[in-house]
Design a protein around this motif. Sequence first.
Motif, PDB file in Angstrom:
ATOM      1  N   UNK A 172       0.839  -1.206   0.000  1.00 18.76           N
ATOM      2  CA  UNK A 172       0.000   0.000   0.000  1.00 18.76           C
ATOM      3  C   UNK A 172       0.869   1.250   0.000  1.00 18.76           C
TER       4      UNK A 172
ATOM      5  N   UNK B 233       2.437   1.555  -3.317  1.00 17.82           N
ATOM      6  CA  UNK B 233       1.478   1.952  -4.334  1.00 17.82           C
ATOM      7  C   UNK B 233       1.134   3.425  -4.200  1.00 17.82           C
ATOM      8  N   UNK B 234       0.944   3.855  -2.956  1.00 18.93           N
ATOM      9  CA  UNK B 234       0.616   5.269  -2.744  1.00 18.93           C
ATOM     10  C   UNK B 234       1.717   6.161  -3.309  1.00 18.93           C
TER      11      UNK B 234
ATOM     12  N   UNK C  55       1.670   6.667  -7.183  1.00 19.43           N
ATOM     13  CA  UNK C  55       0.566   7.348  -7.855  1.00 19.43           C
ATOM     14  C   UNK C  55       1.072   8.360  -8.888  1.00 19.43           C
TER      15      UNK C  55
ATOM     16  N   UNK D   8       1.075   8.183 -13.069  1.00 26.08           N
ATOM     17  CA  UNK D   8       0.463   9.224 -13.904  1.00 26.08           C
ATOM     18  C   UNK D   8       1.494   9.776 -14.882  1.00 26.08           C
TER      19      UNK D   8
ATOM     20  N   UNK E  93       2.080   7.277 -17.534  1.00 27.82           N
ATOM     21  CA  UNK E  93       0.959   7.242 -18.478  1.00 27.82           C
ATOM     22  C   UNK E  93       1.069   8.389 -19.479  1.00 27.82           C
TER      23      UNK E  93
ATOM     24  N   UNK F 155       3.683   7.535 -21.964  1.00 27.16           N
ATOM     25  CA  UNK F 155       3.179   6.523 -22.905  1.00 27.16           C
ATOM     26  C   UNK F 155       2.231   7.167 -23.914  1.00 27.16           C
ATOM     27  N   UNK F 156       1.345   8.026 -23.404  1.00 27.27           N
ATOM     28  CA  UNK F 156       0.389   8.675 -24.303  1.00 27.27           C
ATOM     29  C   UNK F 156       1.100   9.528 -25.357  1.00 27.27           C
TER      30      UNK F 156
ATOM     31  N   UNK G  28       2.709   7.284 -27.860  1.00 27.07           N
ATOM     32  CA  UNK G  28       1.700   6.737 -28.770  1.00 27.07           C
ATOM     33  C   UNK G  28       1.276   7.780 -29.807  1.00 27.07           C
TER      34      UNK G  28
ATOM     35  N   UNK H 208       1.587   7.369 -33.677  1.00 31.82           N
ATOM     36  CA  UNK H 208       0.391   7.464 -34.533  1.00 31.82           C
ATOM     37  C   UNK H 208       0.639   8.456 -35.673  1.00 31.82           C
TER      38      UNK H 208
ATOM     39  N   UNK I 195      -5.237  -3.673  -8.596  1.00 23.57           N
ATOM     40  CA  UNK I 195      -4.468  -2.530  -9.117  1.00 23.57           C
ATOM     41  C   UNK I 195      -3.124  -2.995  -9.657  1.00 23.57           C
TER      42      UNK I 195
ATOM     43  N   UNK J 131      -2.351  -2.959 -13.721  1.00 23.80           N
ATOM     44  CA  UNK J 131      -1.296  -2.067 -14.216  1.00 23.80           C
ATOM     45  C   UNK J 131      -0.124  -2.855 -14.784  1.00 23.80           C
TER      46      UNK J 131
ATOM     47  N   UNK K  58      -8.582   2.058   0.922  1.00 21.33           N
ATOM     48  CA  UNK K  58      -7.237   2.210   0.386  1.00 21.33           C
ATOM     49  C   UNK K  58      -7.039   3.619  -0.157  1.00 21.33           C
ATOM     50  N   UNK K  59      -5.969   4.261   0.287  1.00 23.11           N
ATOM     51  CA  UNK K  59      -5.722   5.607  -0.194  1.00 23.11           C
ATOM     52  C   UNK K  59      -4.557   5.621  -1.165  1.00 23.11           C
ATOM     53  N   UNK K  60      -4.285   6.753  -1.664  1.00 15.60           N
ATOM     54  CA  UNK K  60      -3.076   6.896  -2.460  1.00 15.60           C
ATOM     55  C   UNK K  60      -3.319   6.980  -3.944  1.00 15.60           C
ATOM     56  N   UNK K  61      -4.347   6.323  -4.430  1.00 16.90           N
ATOM     57  CA  UNK K  61      -4.583   6.346  -5.865  1.00 16.90           C
ATOM     58  C   UNK K  61      -5.674   7.345  -6.194  1.00 16.90           C
ATOM     59  N   UNK K  62      -5.400   8.180  -7.143  1.00 17.66           N
ATOM     60  CA  UNK K  62      -6.353   9.228  -7.471  1.00 17.66           C
ATOM     61  C   UNK K  62      -7.209   8.800  -8.657  1.00 17.66           C
TER      62      UNK K  62
ATOM     63  N   UNK L 292      -7.663  10.424 -11.176  1.00 16.67           N
ATOM     64  CA  UNK L 292      -6.925  10.818 -12.387  1.00 16.67           C
ATOM     65  C   UNK L 292      -6.138   9.647 -12.945  1.00 16.67           C
ATOM     66  N   UNK L 293      -5.655   8.812 -12.048  1.00 10.52           N
ATOM     67  CA  UNK L 293      -4.855   7.670 -12.500  1.00 10.52           C
ATOM     68  C   UNK L 293      -5.714   6.701 -13.294  1.00 10.52           C
TER      69      UNK L 293
ATOM     70  N   UNK M  37      -6.229   8.080 -16.610  1.00 12.40           N
ATOM     71  CA  UNK M  37      -5.048   7.878 -17.452  1.00 12.40           C
ATOM     72  C   UNK M  37      -5.006   6.452 -17.979  1.00 12.40           C
TER      73      UNK M  37
ATOM     74  N   UNK N 135      -7.230   6.237 -20.892  1.00  9.78           N
ATOM     75  CA  UNK N 135      -6.636   6.908 -22.054  1.00  9.78           C
ATOM     76  C   UNK N 135      -5.530   6.067 -22.683  1.00  9.78           C
ATOM     77  N   UNK N 136      -4.732   5.425 -21.833  1.00 10.86           N
ATOM     78  CA  UNK N 136      -3.655   4.577 -22.356  1.00 10.86           C
ATOM     79  C   UNK N 136      -4.248   3.421 -23.147  1.00 10.86           C
TER      80      UNK N 136
ATOM     81  N   UNK O 112      -5.544   4.859 -26.435  1.00  9.85           N
ATOM     82  CA  UNK O 112      -4.436   5.248 -27.320  1.00  9.85           C
ATOM     83  C   UNK O 112      -3.738   4.012 -27.873  1.00  9.85           C
TER      84      UNK O 112
END
Lengths: 528, 425
Positions: A480, A483-484, A487, A491, A494, A497-498, A501, A505, B12, B16, B340-344, B346-347, B350, B353-354, B357
């Motif tokens: 945990x 993972x936190x 974050x 992002x 990602x 990667x975007x 891509x 493209x 998660x 991922x 569970x915290x930590x992951x937003x 927004x992720x 994303x 989107x990945x 894409x």
Amino acid sequence: MKYKGRTIIYRLIAAIVLLASFFHALPAVTEAADKPAHILVVYPEEADHINGDDGPAALARVIVSLGYECDYLEAENAREHISEYEQVIWCATAESERLDPTMLNGYKGHLLVLGDAYGLENVGLYCPSTTRKSISGAASYSFYDDIVFSSSVPLLHPGLFEDADYTAGNLETANGPLPLVSARGDRRYIALCDYTSEFAKAVLMQEISSWLWPYDSKMHVYTEYIVLDEVYPYTDLDRLTEVVEYLTDNHISFVISVMPIYQNSDYPAMQRFCEILRFAQSSDGAVILHAPIVQNGLDAEQLAQQLTIGTMSYIDNGVYPLAIEIPSEWIFSKDITSLLGRYRTVFLADMDAFPNHPVDSYSCSDFLKLGSQRIQPALKLDDDGISHLGRCSTAVYLNMAELTDDELYSAINAAKNAPIPMQTLWTMDEVVYMNEDHYLNWNGSTLIVDGEQRFHTYTPSVPESETDHDYKRDSYYRIVANLSNQNHFLIGLSIVVLLTFLLLIRRSRKQMHDRFLHKKTNKEVKDV
Amino acid sequence: MSAADVISIYAIAAIWSMMVLNVILSIGGYIYIYRCNKTDGHIPMDPEAYPMVSILVPAHNEALVLERTVKALLNFDYPEDKYEVIIINDNSTDNTVEIMSQLASVYPSKKLICISTDNVVGGTGKSNALNIGFSVAKGSVIAIYDADNTPEKGALRLLVENLMADDKLGAVIGKFRTRNRNASILSRFVNIETLSHQCMNQAGRFFFFKLCTIPGTNYVIRRSIIEQVGGWDVKALSEDTEISFRIYRMGYYIKLLPQAVTWEQEPHLLPIWFRQRVRWAKGNVYVMIKNFKYTFDREAGPMRMDTVYYALIYSIMLTSLVASDIIFLGGMLGMIHVKLGGFSPALWGMAILVFVANVMLTLSLEKNEFNIESLGLVFLMLFTYAKLWVIVVVKAIWDSTMDAIFKREVKWDKTVRYVEEGDKK
């Protein structure tokens, strides 16, 4: 010898019986003198539907704050019962509906008339104006010393007792000046008909207390508490330390309302937080437990469990929460009432948070009958949010997270310089009963926790550093934590990667363009 | 930490990880296909050197689509005397025989062979039909086409040229496209899935590991290999995947050649699609179980990558998606609370989107596929079509388990065909 012995025994028994009867009678006398008033509030039918801040509900909250028992009746229902009450508040606040003044014919008890005075000659009131309509006026009132507070207030046919033996405040209206409050004997009149403003609440609180004060002596002045509200272990500890040191250096009594912690109370962050709290409670400060944030409805059993765990997490760190702070609305929850009875002192927060209760329910609060010491939020008469009324115990809530240093110290200094005494909770008896295994009892000199004596003196200690602490994290906790931390990394990854891509493209579209469209164009040119 | 938290962490991490793996494969696949697109794919050969090719077409009640397929096969630009078309009319009850007779009369110079089986010898699935066809095949190279395929004219030549150019190649596979992509929204999803998750994925695996899984159609394979492995496994529902693993173990590579294209009819109705995918998934589960032991065998070579890959797909990917869906639904219903915290959020955005894409990257390498409509479809399929995969695999695992417990015979569930608009005219 035997005879003499019997005589002594008989005399001793007689003396004990006499003493016992004396001590038994003593509370009865005291009880008679201190018997709280039971008031009847008579209000117009139309106001029943308001239940809002400008109706009887607002008045009811003031009366609850003062701790009086009340019954609330619409005018028609009250007609037959008025004579049964020694105190009646005649709440004539609705412009469209008039209360029938004849209901008060022959009434001999304490009477407080609010708002509309028209047609109440039968109780001795006089109205200078002959037109009954809403107007506004400038009211002024001095709550203490020579400091006068003013406010613009709506009025409904204001009046006065012609041969008043008491007046207070002033009212400037189009018809000329009037006293805001006038009284003759047990009958009192206050020209206010809207109780929304802090000014109106303060006047009502002051005058109702005075109206019901049974003695000739000066009214009792209740204490005021500075409460550092909603303090979490992860608050800015340096700032908290500075504030605590400022308060203790200036001998200002204060209370720290801490948020409950349910787990990991042995973490270094909690230890450091409690180090400051231990220092605070050893001097002029006391700690109380802020109620848990409830989001999915009140569950008494769950709440009791949370409060026990939350309290014990502090007690285990040498911090002794002496009372509880709750949202005011909780006092109307029958499920919670018995839970609140476990605390000798209850701080109420946000008195305006329950505007939608039917006015009748204000008299139904079993909480008022518990006898717990209630501490109300201070009315905000001045810019510092402090009322300095002294009509009931009040708390000046200061949320460090919301206030700047200037605002915080300004409020502290205003409270310090106010004429209302400040007092530490350690001067009072306090009881916190969590369950049959856990309880806290402070009798003014000895602190007992779960049957063992504890001390709230401060001995400096060195909290464990975060790196040395064994967090006892298993693999899941480590994951945990990892993972936190990942974050932002993910992002960022990602986004990379975007972008990659998108570039690919673009490149492939160019290739497709060259392979197909470009060929076609050449062919077309050739054809032409 | 609650059970929901633990499951969330697992979901998660797994999702991922799989996404990162997929991104890497896509980039590898992109590079490979991009390079391929720069050439026409041909490797010139001496005309006399072209080997004899036997094209096997298993057909069980495929009369609706077979005529078009056979015509396409007979029109290959491969030397006419160097290939034969063998239709295995596998216990059909339709008019396949009549159609074959008519075609034989139309193309008298072509080598068109039709073998009909009854319910004793045939009718037990594609592997059995291929083995029957192989028994009469004369070619040193075997080509396989499904009965609903319309290969492009140069497909066979491209496949054979590439196979003969490298002795290390055991088989060469082409690309298959969706002929009826506009039949329904489902067939549109299948078209995108075929391009992105099958073709691109294969290309990525070939780029990095020289591994490809035979897709069941539009591929050529050396006869010697089939003889050595003893033909197709009749117990395997996905005989193509199964034989791929055996080819790996023999030390051969399997190459993807995206220029060799065949167009095939894909299911356009959900029940048909579901039965087909459950059959595929059951076949893949069978192959995974059969070959997983080679994961720990150093001598198994690069195929270990594929055993791990399949294990990841059918265990980690499946369970993590099931877990995340349960947590999502439970959370919506207020029954599950993840602390569970930590992951937003927004992720998660994303991640979506990945995914989108990634698919659009694949489509960008195709003609007439990269457009706004496709973009909308990709977003839509993420929340609809992609979710069906979980149901398909769960059903397949359930069926496989029941088959094993009750020792039921594995049945071949034939994909139902339909007459397309063009054929009606």
